[in-house]
Design an enzyme around this catalytic site. Structure first.
Site, PDB file in Angstrom:
ATOM      1  N   ARG A   5      48.501  46.929  37.079  1.00 24.39           N
ATOM      2  CA  ARG A   5      48.539  45.928  35.906  1.00 24.39           C
ATOM      3  C   ARG A   5      49.385  46.535  34.920  1.00 24.39           C
ATOM      4  NH1 ARG A   5      43.826  47.050  31.236  1.00 24.39           N
ATOM      5  NH2 ARG A   5      42.303  45.065  31.390  1.00 24.39           N
TER       6      ARG A   5
ATOM      7  N   HIS B  57      49.529  42.666  32.716  1.00 27.25           N
ATOM      8  CA  HIS B  57      49.382  41.750  31.447  1.00 27.25           C
ATOM      9  C   HIS B  57      50.789  41.506  31.469  1.00 27.25           C
ATOM     10  CE1 HIS B  57      45.321  44.104  30.723  1.00 27.25           C
ATOM     11  NE2 HIS B  57      45.458  42.883  31.786  1.00 27.25           N
TER      12      HIS B  57
ATOM     13  N   TRP C  11      36.026  49.130  42.150  1.00 26.19           N
ATOM     14  CA  TRP C  11      35.375  47.693  42.441  1.00 26.19           C
ATOM     15  C   TRP C  11      34.932  47.873  44.282  1.00 26.19           C
ATOM     16  CZ3 TRP C  11      38.809  47.718  38.915  1.00 26.19           C
ATOM     17  CH2 TRP C  11      38.619  46.820  38.047  1.00 26.19           C
TER      18      TRP C  11
HETATM   19 FE1  DDH Z   1      42.264  43.066  35.669  1.00 22.95          FE
HETATM   20  N1  DDH Z   1      40.904  44.470  34.852  1.00 22.95           N
HETATM   21  N2  DDH Z   1      41.176  41.559  35.160  1.00 22.95           N
HETATM   22  N3  DDH Z   1      43.354  42.049  37.866  1.00 22.95           N
HETATM   23  N4  DDH Z   1      42.565  44.840  37.211  1.00 22.95           N
HETATM   24  C1  DDH Z   1      40.884  45.666  35.115  1.00 22.95           C
HETATM   25  C2  DDH Z   1      41.147  46.887  35.637  1.00 22.95           C
HETATM   26  C3  DDH Z   1      42.567  45.861  36.654  1.00 22.95           C
HETATM   27  C4  DDH Z   1      40.499  41.519  34.748  1.00 22.95           C
HETATM   28  C5  DDH Z   1      39.236  42.546  33.182  1.00 22.95           C
HETATM   29  C6  DDH Z   1      40.578  44.277  34.102  1.00 22.95           C
HETATM   30  C7  DDH Z   1      43.692  40.852  37.561  1.00 22.95           C
HETATM   31  C8  DDH Z   1      42.444  40.088  36.097  1.00 22.95           C
HETATM   32  C9  DDH Z   1      41.783  40.402  35.631  1.00 22.95           C
HETATM   33  C10 DDH Z   1      43.903  45.465  37.727  1.00 22.95           C
HETATM   34  C11 DDH Z   1      44.396  43.880  38.291  1.00 22.95           C
HETATM   35  C12 DDH Z   1      44.141  42.024  37.865  1.00 22.95           C
HETATM   36  C13 DDH Z   1      39.773  46.143  34.101  1.00 22.95           C
HETATM   37  C14 DDH Z   1      39.235  47.587  33.863  1.00 22.95           C
HETATM   38  C15 DDH Z   1      39.578  45.560  33.500  1.00 22.95           C
HETATM   39  C16 DDH Z   1      38.733  45.471  32.611  1.00 22.95           C
HETATM   40  C17 DDH Z   1      40.732  48.392  32.838  1.00 22.95           C
HETATM   41  C18 DDH Z   1      40.156  49.783  32.488  1.00 22.95           C
HETATM   42  O1  DDH Z   1      39.116  50.022  32.236  1.00 22.95           O
HETATM   43  O2  DDH Z   1      41.370  50.578  32.776  1.00 22.95           O
HETATM   44  C19 DDH Z   1      39.917  40.883  34.463  1.00 22.95           C
HETATM   45  C20 DDH Z   1      38.659  39.237  33.106  1.00 22.95           C
HETATM   46  C21 DDH Z   1      40.297  39.480  35.047  1.00 22.95           C
HETATM   47  C22 DDH Z   1      40.452  37.773  35.196  1.00 22.95           C
HETATM   48  O3  DDH Z   1      40.926  37.014  36.133  1.00 22.95           O
HETATM   49  C23 DDH Z   1      39.235  37.474  34.234  1.00 22.95           C
HETATM   50  C24 DDH Z   1      44.695  40.395  37.691  1.00 22.95           C
HETATM   51  C25 DDH Z   1      45.016  38.775  37.965  1.00 22.95           C
HETATM   52  C26 DDH Z   1      44.976  41.935  38.371  1.00 22.95           C
HETATM   53  C27 DDH Z   1      46.432  41.368  39.293  1.00 22.95           C
HETATM   54  O4  DDH Z   1      47.221  42.345  39.285  1.00 22.95           O
HETATM   55  C28 DDH Z   1      47.113  39.893  39.944  1.00 22.95           C
HETATM   56  C29 DDH Z   1      43.814  46.124  38.099  1.00 22.95           C
HETATM   57  C30 DDH Z   1      44.980  46.659  39.282  1.00 22.95           C
HETATM   58  C31 DDH Z   1      43.219  47.225  37.743  1.00 22.95           C
HETATM   59  C32 DDH Z   1      42.938  48.447  38.406  1.00 22.95           C
HETATM   60  C33 DDH Z   1      43.808  49.637  36.298  1.00 22.95           C
HETATM   61  C34 DDH Z   1      43.697  50.678  36.861  1.00 22.95           C
HETATM   62  O5  DDH Z   1      43.679  51.653  35.790  1.00 22.95           O
HETATM   63  O6  DDH Z   1      42.997  50.657  38.155  1.00 22.95           O
END
Ligand code: DDH
Length: 292
Positions: free
Chosen positions: A44, A48, A187
Site C-alpha cells: 500500500r 500511495h 476482502w
Molecule cells: Fe486499497 N485500500 N484502495 N488499493 N489497499 C485499503 C487497503 C489496501 C482503496 C481504499 C483502500 C488500491 C485501490 C484502492 C491496497 C492496495 C491497493 C484500505 C484500508 C482502503 C480504505 C486501509 C486501512 O484501513 O488500513 C480505494 C478506494 C481504491 C480504489 O482504487 C478506488 C490499489 C490500486 C492498490 C494496489 O496496491 C495496486 C492494499 C494492499 C491494502 C491493504 C493494506 C493493509 O494494511 O493490509
C-alpha cells in the site's frame, strides 16, 4: 559497507537484489501483526507513493518519495502507512545508497512477488526530492465514492478502465483497519496470498450493507467475515468495469499478466525516462527461487 556510501559507488542489479532480499525477510518478520505479514501494508505504501501522479502537470508519482514530508504523510488516505515507512527505514539504514522512491517501489514489487503474485518488471533511478515536491490532498481514491470518482482519479494518472480493474485486484491482500481508514476487515480468506479471489468473491458472494456505526461498507451474507468497499462493489455495477472484473474472476493467468503490466506502469509514474539506470527493466528473484 563503507564502499557503498562512497560517491563513486554505482549499484548493480545484484545490489538491488540484496535490497529486495532484505525487504522480503522483513515482510516475513511480522509475527502477530495483522495476518502475519507486512506485505500488504508495504504494498500500500508503494501504491500511495505512486498514485499521486497527475499526467497533465507531470507532478506527483514515485520519483521524489514525498510522503516523507508533512502534510502529505498526514493526509487521511495515508493513515497507517507510517508502519510501512518505518520498516523501509530499517532497510535504508543498511543500504544508504538507495533513494526512497526506489526503496518504496521495490518494496511493492517484493510484496507482490513474495506473496505469490506475478513477477513485476522494475527499474531503478528515482531520486530523493524535497517537501516542495509534495502533492496536495485528494489525489488518492475515496472509498465511499462511485464510478465517476474512480475514473477521475485513475484517468488523471493515465490509466484506462481495464487497468483500473486490474489494479484493484490488489485488494485480495491485506485488510482495512478501523483506526486507519474507518473501514474494517479483509476482502478475502487468504489476505497474504496474491490471487484473483477478490473478483471471484465479488461475483460469487451475496454482498449486503453492514449494519454498524462505521462508514458504509458491504459484508458477505454467508460468513459476514469479509468486506467490500463501495468502490470495490462498483466494479460489479459499472458495465465497463464489470466486463474486466468478470474476465479476471474467470482467468487467474489473465489477471496476473494484466496486473503485472499495470502495476509496473504505476510504479514508474512521475519518473523521467532518462533517470532510469537501465533501459530494460529487471526481474528480481523471490527468496524461494534463490534457494533452489
Ligand atoms: Fe486499497 N485500500 N484502495 N488499493 N489497499 C485499503 C487497503 C489496501 C482503496 C481504499 C483502500 C488500491 C485501490 C484502492 C491496497 C492496495 C491497493 C484500505 C484500508 C482502503 C480504505 C486501509 C486501512 O484501513 O488500513 C480505494 C478506494 C481504491 C480504489 O482504487 C478506488 C490499489 C490500486 C492498490 C494496489 O496496491 C495496486 C492494499 C494492499 C491494502 C491493504 C493494506 C493493509 O494494511 O493490509
Amino acid at each position: 559497507q563503507a564502499a557503498k556510501v562512497a560517491a563513486n559507488f554505482t549499484p548493480t542489479k545484484e545490489d538491488y537484489q540484496k535490497v529486495y532480499n532484505r525487504i522480503a525477510e522483513i515482510i516475513d518478520e511480522a509475527g502477530e501483526y495483522d495476518d502475519g505479514s507486512f506485505g500488504p501494508v508495504i504494498l500500500r505504501l508503494a501504491w500511495h507513493a505512486s498514485g499521486t501522479y497527475d499526467k497533465s502537470t507531470g507532478t506527483g508519482g514515485s520519483n521524489y518519495a514525498t510522503m516523507r514530508f508533512e502534510p502529505e504523510s498526514l493526509h487521511g488516505a495515508n493513515a497507517g502507512l507510517s508502519v510501512a515507512r518505518g520498516l523501509m527505514e530499517k532497510v535504508k539504514q543498511e543500504f544508504s545508497w538507495i533513494s526512497y522512491g526506489d526503496l518504496w517501489t521495490l518494496g511493492g514489487v517484493a510484496a507482490v512477488q513474495e506473496m505469490a503474485g506475478p513477477k513485476i518488471p522494475w527499474r531503478a533511478g528515482r531520486i530523493d526530492g524535497f517537501a516542495e515536491h509534495a502533492t496536495p490532498d485528494g489525489r488518492l481514491p475515496d472509498a465511499s465514492q462511485g464510478a465517476p470518482h474512480i475514473r477521475d482519479i485513475f484517468y488523471r494518472m493515465g490509466f484506462n478502465d481495464q487497468e483500473i480493474v486490474a489494479l484493484c485486484g490488489a485488494h485480495a491482500l491485506g485488510r482495512c483497519h478501523s483506526n486507519r481508514s474507518g473501514y474494517e476487515g479483509p476482502w478475502t480468506f487468504s489476505p497474504t496470498t496474491f490471487t484473483n479471489d477478490f473478483y471471484k468473491l465479488l461475483f460469487e458472494e451475496k454482498w449486503v450493507w453492514k449494519k454498524w456505526s462505521g462508514p458504509k461498507q458491504l459484508e458477505d451474507k454467508t460468513t459476514k467475515s469479509l468486506m467490500m468497499l463501495p468502490t470495490d462493489y462498483v466494479l460489479t455495477q459499472d458495465k465497463s468495469f464489470k466486463k474486466y472484473a468478470k474476465a479476471y474472476a474467470d482467468d487467474n493467468d489473465l489477471f496476473f499478466k494484466d496486473f503485472s503490466a499495470a502495476f509496473a506502469t504505476l510504479m514508474e509514474l512521475g519518473v523521467p525516462t532518462q533517470q532510469f539506470v537501465s533501459s530494460e527493466p529487471w526481474t528480481l528473484k523471490t527468496l524461494d527461487e534463490q534457494k533452489a
